[in-house]
Design a protein around this motif. Sequence first.
Motif, PDB file in Angstrom:
ATOM      1  N   PRO A  82     103.183 117.144  51.825  1.00  0.00           N
ATOM      2  CA  PRO A  82     102.436 117.672  52.976  1.00  0.00           C
ATOM      3  C   PRO A  82     103.346 117.836  54.189  1.00  0.00           C
ATOM      4  N   SER A  83     103.059 118.807  55.010  1.00  0.00           N
ATOM      5  CA  SER A  83     103.932 119.131  56.149  1.00  0.00           C
ATOM      6  C   SER A  83     104.147 117.940  57.074  1.00  0.00           C
ATOM      7  N   LEU A  84     103.138 117.088  57.225  1.00  0.00           N
ATOM      8  CA  LEU A  84     103.268 115.927  58.112  1.00  0.00           C
ATOM      9  C   LEU A  84     104.370 114.969  57.636  1.00  0.00           C
ATOM     10  N   CYS A  85     104.647 114.969  56.350  1.00  0.00           N
ATOM     11  CA  CYS A  85     105.691 114.080  55.803  1.00  0.00           C
ATOM     12  C   CYS A  85     107.076 114.481  56.312  1.00  0.00           C
ATOM     13  N   GLY A  86     107.191 115.736  56.774  1.00  0.00           N
ATOM     14  CA  GLY A  86     108.471 116.205  57.303  1.00  0.00           C
ATOM     15  C   GLY A  86     108.856 115.530  58.605  1.00  0.00           C
ATOM     16  N   ASN A  87     107.937 114.746  59.193  1.00  0.00           N
ATOM     17  CA  ASN A  87     108.285 113.998  60.406  1.00  0.00           C
ATOM     18  C   ASN A  87     109.338 112.915  60.118  1.00  0.00           C
ATOM     19  N   ILE A  88     109.471 112.537  58.856  1.00  0.00           N
ATOM     20  CA  ILE A  88     110.477 111.543  58.469  1.00  0.00           C
ATOM     21  C   ILE A  88     111.760 112.277  58.104  1.00  0.00           C
ATOM     22  N   SER A  89     112.851 111.957  58.791  1.00  0.00           N
ATOM     23  CA  SER A  89     114.113 112.654  58.577  1.00  0.00           C
ATOM     24  C   SER A  89     114.828 112.170  57.318  1.00  0.00           C
ATOM     25  N   GLU A  90     115.778 112.965  56.855  1.00  0.00           N
ATOM     26  CA  GLU A  90     116.599 112.574  55.704  1.00  0.00           C
ATOM     27  C   GLU A  90     117.428 111.332  56.028  1.00  0.00           C
ATOM     28  N   ALA A  91     117.823 111.204  57.285  1.00  0.00           N
ATOM     29  CA  ALA A  91     118.622 110.033  57.688  1.00  0.00           C
ATOM     30  C   ALA A  91     117.798 108.759  57.560  1.00  0.00           C
ATOM     31  N   ALA A  92     116.530 108.817  57.981  1.00  0.00           N
ATOM     32  CA  ALA A  92     115.663 107.641  57.879  1.00  0.00           C
ATOM     33  C   ALA A  92     115.376 107.305  56.421  1.00  0.00           C
ATOM     34  N   LEU A  93     115.200 108.329  55.596  1.00  0.00           N
ATOM     35  CA  LEU A  93     114.964 108.104  54.171  1.00  0.00           C
ATOM     36  C   LEU A  93     116.201 107.511  53.498  1.00  0.00           C
ATOM     37  N   ALA A  94     117.375 107.970  53.920  1.00  0.00           N
ATOM     38  CA  ALA A  94     118.616 107.429  53.355  1.00  0.00           C
ATOM     39  C   ALA A  94     118.790 105.959  53.722  1.00  0.00           C
ATOM     40  N   LYS A  95     118.408 105.602  54.956  1.00  0.00           N
ATOM     41  CA  LYS A  95     118.495 104.208  55.379  1.00  0.00           C
ATOM     42  C   LYS A  95     117.548 103.335  54.562  1.00  0.00           C
ATOM     43  N   ALA A  96     116.407 103.915  54.174  1.00  0.00           N
ATOM     44  CA  ALA A  96     115.444 103.193  53.341  1.00  0.00           C
ATOM     45  C   ALA A  96     115.801 103.276  51.859  1.00  0.00           C
ATOM     46  N   ARG A  97     116.849 104.041  51.543  1.00  0.00           N
ATOM     47  CA  ARG A  97     117.319 104.234  50.167  1.00  0.00           C
ATOM     48  C   ARG A  97     116.239 104.848  49.284  1.00  0.00           C
ATOM     49  N   LEU A 224     115.459  95.533  55.512  1.00  0.00           N
ATOM     50  CA  LEU A 224     114.225  96.174  55.058  1.00  0.00           C
ATOM     51  C   LEU A 224     113.336  96.535  56.258  1.00  0.00           C
ATOM     52  N   GLU A 225     113.226  95.616  57.206  1.00  0.00           N
ATOM     53  CA  GLU A 225     112.386  95.844  58.395  1.00  0.00           C
ATOM     54  C   GLU A 225     112.936  96.981  59.243  1.00  0.00           C
ATOM     55  N   ALA A 226     114.255  97.001  59.425  1.00  0.00           N
ATOM     56  CA  ALA A 226     114.861  98.052  60.244  1.00  0.00           C
ATOM     57  C   ALA A 226     114.621  99.435  59.636  1.00  0.00           C
ATOM     58  N   ALA A 227     114.718  99.529  58.310  1.00  0.00           N
ATOM     59  CA  ALA A 227     114.507 100.814  57.650  1.00  0.00           C
ATOM     60  C   ALA A 227     113.045 101.249  57.773  1.00  0.00           C
ATOM     61  N   ALA A 228     112.114 100.317  57.575  1.00  0.00           N
ATOM     62  CA  ALA A 228     110.687 100.647  57.680  1.00  0.00           C
ATOM     63  C   ALA A 228     110.318 101.017  59.109  1.00  0.00           C
ATOM     64  N   ARG A 229     110.853 100.290  60.076  1.00  0.00           N
ATOM     65  CA  ARG A 229     110.542 100.589  61.480  1.00  0.00           C
ATOM     66  C   ARG A 229     111.094 101.960  61.868  1.00  0.00           C
ATOM     67  N   GLY A 230     112.272 102.295  61.361  1.00  0.00           N
ATOM     68  CA  GLY A 230     112.850 103.602  61.665  1.00  0.00           C
ATOM     69  C   GLY A 230     111.943 104.738  61.207  1.00  0.00           C
ATOM     70  N   MET A 231     111.353 104.581  60.019  1.00  0.00           N
ATOM     71  CA  MET A 231     110.430 105.596  59.509  1.00  0.00           C
ATOM     72  C   MET A 231     109.161 105.649  60.363  1.00  0.00           C
ATOM     73  N   ALA A 232     108.660 104.484  60.771  1.00  0.00           N
ATOM     74  CA  ALA A 232     107.449 104.438  61.591  1.00  0.00           C
ATOM     75  C   ALA A 232     107.692 105.081  62.957  1.00  0.00           C
TER      76      ALA A 232
END
Length: 239
Positions: A82-97, A224-232
């Motif tokens: 969904p288009s709203l999922c695009g709010n999460i960047s590739e960098a944030a996803l990479a940090k979350a692995r 783990l917390e830093a990666a999750a917070r970055g996405m939030a």
Amino acid sequence: MNQPPPHGWHQQPPQQGWPQQQHQGWQQPGWGPPQPPKKSKAPLVVGIIVGALVLAGVITGLVLYLDANEDSGTSKRADKLPSLCGNISEAALAKARTTNPNGLGSREAKLSDGTRTSCSWNQTKGVDGSGLRNSNVYVSSGQEQAETDFDRVVAQNMANNQGTPQQKPLEGLGDEATAVLVETKSAFTEISIIVRKGDTVVEVDLSGWDAGIFTNAKPDVAELEAAARGMAEEMVSKL
């Protein structure tokens, strides 16, 4: 007529009780040189057995190590989220692995009091390392009772019976935010960050484990917390 032997010569009678002299190089019948004792083969057999056991242990350990540290995930997919999922960047996803989009776990649904969007990602093989990571983001917007919904989501996470949930408030994120950490008896660990901004509630779940020396290990909670917070933060900032 018998003549006496010449002067100075006379036959000595044989002496009894004295053995005859044995000449060098000759052996009496039934005698031979002493034989060296036969060497036991037991130390050699034990050594072979021990060596085989050590080798088997090394091979087993190597197999377990390679299995635990095997690069995880699946090949990169081209799933559309969904288009709203695009709010999460590739960098944030990479940090979350978790850089691999999961279309099966993502959807957008219209509700009677708003819209609920689900976004899901997991690991990309060759990119996100070993161990396990899964991330899911849920966005409920247009909620007339957003504060009540926020409390409900927090309570739902605190009711997790897979481990002992721990909760802590987070500052500087939306109108109110909290984090719930669940550590289990196994290496599996999950952190959820719940944020309310106006009439929207965002929940970010990041879970998994790390690869240990020979088996799974608990991931670093701060990481783990830093990666999750970055996405939030990224999701909330673009609402």
